[in-house]
Design a protein around this motif. Structure first.
Motif, short mmCIF file in Angstrom:
data_model
loop_
_atom_site.label_atom_id
_atom_site.label_comp_id
_atom_site.label_asym_id
_atom_site.label_seq_id
_atom_site.Cartn_x
_atom_site.Cartn_y
_atom_site.Cartn_z
N LEU A 197 12.95 6.52 -13.82
CA LEU A 197 13.72 6.05 -14.97
C LEU A 197 13.71 7.10 -16.08
CD1 LEU A 197 15.05 3.27 -14.93
CD2 LEU A 197 13.36 2.53 -16.59
N LEU A 198 12.51 7.68 -16.29
CA LEU A 198 12.36 8.72 -17.30
C LEU A 198 13.23 9.92 -16.96
CD1 LEU A 198 10.51 8.83 -19.76
CD2 LEU A 198 8.96 10.26 -18.44
N ARG A 199 13.31 10.23 -15.64
CA ARG A 199 14.11 11.37 -15.20
C ARG A 199 15.58 11.13 -15.51
NH1 ARG A 199 14.72 10.77 -9.34
NH2 ARG A 199 16.22 9.28 -10.14
N ASN A 200 16.08 9.91 -15.20
CA ASN A 200 17.48 9.60 -15.52
C ASN A 200 17.74 9.73 -17.01
OD1 ASN A 200 17.71 9.01 -12.87
ND2 ASN A 200 17.81 6.80 -13.13
N PHE A 201 16.79 9.23 -17.80
CA PHE A 201 16.92 9.28 -19.25
C PHE A 201 17.00 10.73 -19.73
CE2 PHE A 201 14.97 9.01 -23.53
CZ PHE A 201 15.90 8.17 -24.09
N GLU A 202 16.10 11.55 -19.20
CA GLU A 202 16.06 12.97 -19.60
C GLU A 202 17.38 13.66 -19.27
OE1 GLU A 202 15.39 17.06 -17.85
OE2 GLU A 202 15.24 15.25 -16.70
N MET A 203 17.90 13.37 -18.06
CA MET A 203 19.14 14.03 -17.65
C MET A 203 20.32 13.61 -18.55
SD MET A 203 21.11 13.70 -14.07
CE MET A 203 21.45 11.98 -14.39
N ILE A 204 20.40 12.30 -18.81
CA ILE A 204 21.53 11.83 -19.62
C ILE A 204 21.44 12.39 -21.04
CG2 ILE A 204 22.64 9.77 -20.57
CD1 ILE A 204 23.16 10.07 -17.67
N ILE A 205 20.20 12.44 -21.60
CA ILE A 205 20.04 13.00 -22.94
C ILE A 205 20.50 14.45 -22.96
CG2 ILE A 205 18.30 13.77 -24.62
CD1 ILE A 205 18.75 10.90 -24.90
N ALA A 206 20.09 15.22 -21.93
CA ALA A 206 20.50 16.63 -21.88
C ALA A 206 22.01 16.74 -21.81
CB ALA A 206 19.86 17.31 -20.67
N LEU A 207 22.64 15.90 -20.96
CA LEU A 207 24.09 16.01 -20.80
C LEU A 207 24.83 15.61 -22.08
CD1 LEU A 207 24.52 14.73 -17.17
CD2 LEU A 207 24.97 17.00 -18.03
#
Lengths: 156, 506
Positions: free
Chosen positions: B31-41
């Motif tokens: 979940l944290l990984r998805n969050f990190e990716m979306i924040i970066a994008l």
């Protein structure tokens, strides 16, 4: 492939020392001589290949895929972080060069080749060496497993 | 240090950082990984908007890696370091690339949920974005080659994502071989230019280029390589395989990367400007051939994603036709040439939206039924929203009036008609055939007796991103002038005035 004879295994273990030293030498002198992180990392990865040949099946207990993969990611992260650290000036700015203390002042002209005056370049070579040695070891390991038709955990 | 000064490099560095962070964060928590990716994008999207706004208002922005100040491009009278150069044209392309990747990533969160090795999937997704943005923003030839390789390697790995199916591996291998050939051609061309001029900076080479025989060889190699990456007619064979076998959201990104290659092609064309009339005609003819071949091959396809891939070849044909016939009027395209080029560039935007929507719908159909062919039928009874989205995508891709495809295709037709009426007529016929194809697909998938099996629900986030695409298609279709004046016209002016691009470096 079973493990090879005791002679081969012992020699392989002994060869760690010169192999590592040569690999680390190539990495650390990357900014002074031909070679650098990639080449030195490849030299270190040959030790993994040698171990796979010598130990065969027992390699599972020696080289851990998970650890190699983690080392690889960490090294990549360290590389990009070094580039980011210079961003107060520009991205990839060599902020350690000429900063005094152990990094000294950068030299020009004919000189014996100082290891410490390159700023962040030796550090970048070091993390590239770490990354390449881990990644190439991982590739050799996965190829060994798939040549035995064993399915590696991640790849289904 | 201000944010806008560093925006060009941050656009490349943030996806790279996020890509390297993803496998580590993914070990902790998905979940944290998805969050990190979306924040970066999202931050990349924000930076792209900021940069486009700044570049359109204040002119070209350059960034020199490792220099004392970002704008110091030629410390000793000639450029030495890696230089990024952003004008209205590549800001426009980087805006498209970052928005589409954000949309695709949100779509993937639910679409890919049940797959394994997602850490690596998202890493490759971010690396693909790095490659696209790098290709777009760089002003350095060797850098261009490096980013091209990043793009090729990550796309090939993503095409092979469904690795248990043999066809996916085969098409990934095909893509790998073909793009390596293209990359070698680029490298050889760079070698030829570097050997003659001792320069790697695109603007600096363009300034001192002589038009010798070797230059022509290098230019031909570069053009062939980027046409190959874009998938225009003589070199389109990898495209249906790659688009058809990749996961549907990945196909959208492959499409976007093809359009980025087209941008590089146009940039090389205009700054070198060796024999533009001949090359413009060649491009226009290739465009017509792509349209013809794309629609006629799409007519006989039975696999939805392959069918959309073939219509993608036709759409690339429209872009090449527009820009190519505008280049015939180079170096001072004022009348129909200007309309043709801006129509072609406008079609780049519309093409990603239309075909992106259709690919995402194909993915949703695969998510629902597990089928990739047209033998479904009656899906409109249970999925009316999906049917409406498909109708919007269909109308847009075949250039019907209320949608965005109409605006750009009309600009292309009316300007190409001045060059040669026959080209425009073939283009219009291609559009009509495209409509026929998609009507057939619509009736095969959505009409008929209700689908008999129990279907699951499409997750809200997938529907939401498709809705965003559909809404922007309608919005651009209703107010084309708004987009044309604010983005496309500055981009066209930046593209056809290579002098500014060259002088910003030297």
């Amino acid at each position: 492939m079973d493990q090879m004879s005791k002679i081969v295994r012992t020699i392989a273990s002994l060869l760690i020392v010169p192999g590592m030293i040569f690999g680390l030498y190539v990495i650390m002198h990357g900014h002074l001589t031909p070679g650098g992180g990639f080449q030195g990392g490849a030299v270190i990865a040959t030790i993994s290949a040698l171990f796979i040949v010598a130990y065969g099946e027992r390699i599972k207990g020696i080289l851990n895929q998970d650890v190699l993969s983690l080392v690889e990611s960490m090294a990549l992260l360290a590389f990009i972080s070094l580039a980011f650290l210079g961003i107060s000036v520009t991205f990839f700015h060599n902020f350690l060069a000429n900063s005094g203390k152990i990094f000294g002042a950068s030299v020009s002209g004919v000189n014996p080749g100082y290891l410490n005056t390159g700023g962040i370049i030796p550090l970048m070579n070091l993390v590239v060496g770490l990354e390449v040695s881990a990644a190439l070891s991982l590739i050799v390991l996965v190829m060994y497993f798939s040549s035995r038709n064993e399915v590696v955990k991640d790849v289904t | 240090m201000t944010l806008i000064e560093h925006a060009p490099i941050l656009l490349i560095a943030i996806p790279l950082l996020a890509a390297f962070l993803t496998p580590i964060v993914g070990r902790v928590n998905s979940l944290l990984r998805n969050f990190e990716m979306i924040i970066a994008l999202i931050s990349i999207e924000f930076l792209a908007i900021l940069l486009s706004y700044d570049v359109i208002r204040n002119g070209i922005r350059t960034y020199t890696l490792g220099a004392e100040i970002p704008g110091l491009t030629s410390p000793a009278g000639f450029p030495v370091r890696i230089i990024l150069e952003v004008d209205a044209m590549n800001a426009f392309i980087s805006l498209i690339a970052s928005s589409i990747t954000l949309i695709v990533a949100i779509y993937c969160l639910n679409f890919m949920k049940e797959q394994r090795i997602l850490d690596k999937f998202y890493t490759l997704l971010l690396l693909l974005l790095t490659g696209m943005l790098g290709l777009t923003l760089t002003g350095d030839f060797f850098n261009l080659f490096v980013f091209l390789e990043i793009l090729s390697v990550s796309s090939a790995a993503l095409i092979a994502f469904y690795v248990q199916r043999g066809e996916a591996l085969e098409s990934a291998f095909k893509y790998m071989v073909i793009s390596s050939v293209g990359a070698l051609m680029v490298l050889f061309a760079i070698g030829l230019l570097y050997g003659q001029y001792d320069l790697l900076n695109m603007a600096a080479i363009a300034d001192s280029i002589q038009g010798s025989f070797l230059d022509k060889v290098a230019l031909t190699l570069l053009i062939s390589a980027f046409l190959l990456k874009a998938g225009s007619v003589p070199v389109h064979m990898w495209k249906p395989d790659a688009y058809g076998e990749a996961p549907a959201p990945v196909s959208v990104l492959l499409l976007t990367s093809a359009l980025v290659s087209l941008y590089v092609l146009f940039r090389i064309f205009t700054i070198f400007a060796i024999n533009p009339v001949l090359l413009g005609w060649i491009l226009a003819i290739l465009g017509i051939l792509s349209i013809f071949l794309g629609v006629s091959m799409a007519l006989i396809q039975n696999n939805l994603q392959r069918l959309i891939a073939y219509s993608g070849i036709a759409e690339i044909g429209y872009i090449i036709l527009g820009v190519g016939s505008g280049l015939v009027e180079f170096p001072s395209p004022t009348g129909f040439g200007f309309t043709a080029i801006s129509g072609g560039l406008f079609h780049i935007l519309n093409d990603t939206l239309d075909l992106g929507l259709l690919f995402l719908i194909a993915g949703a159909i695969f998510y629902l039924t597990g089928k990739r062919d047209l033998s479904i039928g009656g899906l409109a009874h249970s999925q009316p929203t999906l049917a409406v989205f498909f109708l919007i995508g269909m109308g847009a891709v075949s250039g019907l009036p209320p949608f965005n495809g109409f605006a750009s295709k009309l600009m292309i037709y009316e300007s190409v008609y001045y060059l040669n009426p026959l080209l425009a007529i073939i283009g219009i016929l291609g559009s009509i055939l495209m409509l026929a194809i998609f009507v057939k697909v619509f009736s095969a998938i959505f009409l008929g007796i209700p689908y008999d099996k129990e279907l699951r629900k499409i997750p809200g986030s997938m529907l939401a991103v498709m809705g965003i695409l559909a809404l922007s298609i309608i919005f651009i279709g209703l107010f084309p002038n708004l987009v044309l004046e604010s983005i496309i016209t500055p981009a066209t002016k930046a593209l056809i005035n290579p002098k500014n691009y060259i002088e910003a470096i030297l």
